[in-house]
Design a protein around this motif. Sequence first.
Motif, short mmCIF file in Angstrom:
data_model
loop_
_atom_site.label_atom_id
_atom_site.label_comp_id
_atom_site.label_asym_id
_atom_site.label_seq_id
_atom_site.Cartn_x
_atom_site.Cartn_y
_atom_site.Cartn_z
N GLU A 46 -4.68 16.70 -1.92
CA GLU A 46 -3.99 15.57 -1.31
C GLU A 46 -2.90 16.04 -0.37
OE1 GLU A 46 -2.49 12.05 -3.86
OE2 GLU A 46 -0.68 13.19 -3.38
N SER A 92 0.46 14.43 1.25
CA SER A 92 1.29 13.24 1.08
C SER A 92 2.59 13.44 1.82
CB SER A 92 1.56 12.98 -0.40
OG SER A 92 2.30 14.06 -0.93
N THR A 130 -6.81 3.90 10.39
CA THR A 130 -6.71 4.68 9.15
C THR A 130 -8.12 4.71 8.55
OG1 THR A 130 -6.46 2.95 7.46
CG2 THR A 130 -4.46 3.60 8.67
N ASP A 142 -9.59 5.76 4.52
CA ASP A 142 -9.37 6.35 3.20
C ASP A 142 -7.93 6.81 2.97
OD1 ASP A 142 -12.06 5.99 2.54
OD2 ASP A 142 -12.63 7.95 3.34
N LEU A 143 -6.96 6.18 3.62
CA LEU A 143 -5.56 6.54 3.36
C LEU A 143 -4.97 5.54 2.38
CD1 LEU A 143 -4.02 7.28 6.89
CD2 LEU A 143 -4.93 8.91 5.21
N ARG A 144 -4.06 6.04 1.54
CA ARG A 144 -3.29 5.11 0.71
C ARG A 144 -1.92 4.95 1.35
NH1 ARG A 144 -1.60 6.51 -5.27
NH2 ARG A 144 0.52 6.00 -4.66
N ASP A 171 1.80 3.82 1.10
CA ASP A 171 2.79 3.51 0.05
C ASP A 171 3.85 2.52 0.53
OD1 ASP A 171 1.61 5.13 -1.92
OD2 ASP A 171 2.52 6.92 -1.05
N TYR A 203 2.58 7.74 3.04
CA TYR A 203 1.15 7.62 2.73
C TYR A 203 0.64 8.88 2.06
CZ TYR A 203 0.00 10.83 6.58
OH TYR A 203 -0.11 11.92 7.38
N ARG A 204 -0.59 8.79 1.57
CA ARG A 204 -1.27 9.99 1.05
C ARG A 204 -2.76 9.92 1.39
NH1 ARG A 204 1.14 10.60 -3.97
NH2 ARG A 204 2.85 9.42 -3.09
N THR A 205 -3.37 11.08 1.45
CA THR A 205 -4.80 11.14 1.79
C THR A 205 -5.64 11.03 0.52
OG1 THR A 205 -4.87 13.54 1.61
CG2 THR A 205 -4.39 12.62 3.79
N SER A 206 -6.92 10.79 0.70
CA SER A 206 -7.84 10.75 -0.44
C SER A 206 -8.55 12.10 -0.52
CB SER A 206 -8.83 9.61 -0.21
OG SER A 206 -10.15 10.06 -0.39
#
Length: 617
Positions: A60, A62, A82, A84-86, A88, A128-131
């Motif tokens: 990940e 982040s 974007t 597959d990004l989360r 936050d 954010y963070r990656t998958s």
Amino acid sequence: MRFLNLLLATAFCLSSCSRRTGDKDDTTMSTKDAHSFARPEEALVRHLDLNLKVDFSNQELSGTATLQIDNLSKGSQLHLDTRDLRIDSILLDDGSTAKYDLMPAVPYLGSELVVYIKPTTKKITIAYRTSPQAAALQWLKPEQTAGGKQPFLFTQSQAILARTWIPIQDSPGIRFTYTARVSCPAGLMALMSAENDTVLHPDGVYTFKMPQAIPAYLMALAVGDLRFHPYDERSGVFAEPVTLDKATYEFADLPKMITAAEELYGPYAWGRYDVLVLPPSFPFGGMENPRLTFATPTIIAGDRSLVALIAHELAHSWSGNLVTNATWNDFWLNEGFTVYFEARIMEKLYGKEYEDMATVLAEGELRKTVAALGEDNPDTRLYLNLEGRDPDDGMSDIAYEKGRFFLLNIERAVGRERWDAFLKQYFAEHAFQSIHTEQFLTYLEENLIQGDGKLRNTKIRDNKWVFGTGLPDSFPKVHSAELEKAQALAADFAAGKTIQNPQGWTTHHWVYFLRQLPAQLSPAQMEDLDRRFQFTGSGNSEILCQWLEICIRNQYTKADASLERFLTSVGRRKFLKPLYTALAATPSGKEKARAIYAKARPGYHSVSSGTIDELLR
Ligand code: BES
Ligand code: ZN
């Protein structure tokens, strides 16, 4: 100023701007980028500050992406790409929390991110963070590297994968500058498509600065056990310690290549030019990340015979990175120009005889591609229509080789002197801009053709090349006496004559020789070839790949172990595709392919596994 004008002109002529008619078909040119959710006419990203932590155990990235924006319309929305990004949180520059909508994912385009901004907003910060599935990223275990001791991470953002690791306007028509702070495990080195330190930072924290504006597909990061070897004050090579000496030897002509390129088409605009050698799973031969070309180790043949790839990626520093295709439909403006430029660099350094061989080989491959696609296939046009499709689908030999031969055709029509002057001016006048096919053709008309109807209609025939399918009759002829020798040897061998072992042959001779052999060879002929020339044990990836394809076709099982080793250690799609295709041609081969693929797939980057999944489905 010029940049801004162009941008605005582009932005306001969004939907279908044009009218050009090909010789055969009507082609409506749309200047909108169908592969991005960005709305550059409303609000534009101008600068990015990245702050990322690299976490190998969770696979990940982040942190935060701070975007400086130009809210051109003074509106209330910023549209980003974007996938597959989360996300936050998102903060505005006045300290308030921004509202945003992350839209449902669209296949391969990902999720549009709409950020609600204020007319006065100049900056937003996205946490954010990656998958772990992020398509741009490949996380390698230590055993997948050359050194075997440390993990490795690299990105591949072209064409539309930057959005899987950065929330950004991921369109080649939009450029921004960037800085980055990357923190990775101590002992590893982080590198980006930016100003790089060449030494290890014991704390694992690296900072980067890219002062020249680039499109998102040129965003790149690599983290691993890396060391640097300089050639001169502006170029050098990064590689894993166990690969560094071999890589240094292989690419030693790099300074000469840069000089040759500058002599052709003007000063190198990016400061340093370094090459990073990646682990073998890198899905491409090379990627022109600015200041830092990413390269496959499969071009390290030990004899410098495969360095044209470096000339290619270097040439992108002009064609692609400086003057950029505005959409993926205009991909030939990047690759066709680059193959042409690469050929000129190689000719300057290694002579006409060398380059003629490469050109004849390329013509053969192009003709095969056109035959496979079908002469009337719209994908054989230079100007593509990739709307509703993954841009990866359009990335065939057409953009590269039909593009190059079109430019070679113009060169011959007007002579090298005029053509070189034109190209030099083209790069200078469009530096740091993105350009549509239509704009190039207008520029060509205004600066080279200049109303000469005869030149245009009988020689250059730009409409036919760019908007017509198949290959025009005005296809430039190239001849190689050297390759004729290879052809003659192949013919003699096929006829059962006793042949002499050739002396002083280059990779090009061998590849051509193999391609000229009859499709069907007897077991005795296969044995004979292998005994004489030791192809199965070749350390030259181009020769080996060509040979293995022949082995598959002729069920020469003595090469099985070599084939399996190659497919499980190399992730370069250009090699995987023909080999898996050849295997898939028979039921028993397909079974074998599936068995090998089951072992190999975890080691491939998503770009390669995506292609092979499709192939073996
Ligand atoms: N920019 C391309 C690689 C690329 C193209 C990545 C499209 C993603 C989408 C790079 O410059 C390239 O063309 N690489 C070639 C080598 C070249 C010598 C033809 C490759 O990787 O084989
Ligand atoms: Zn290229």
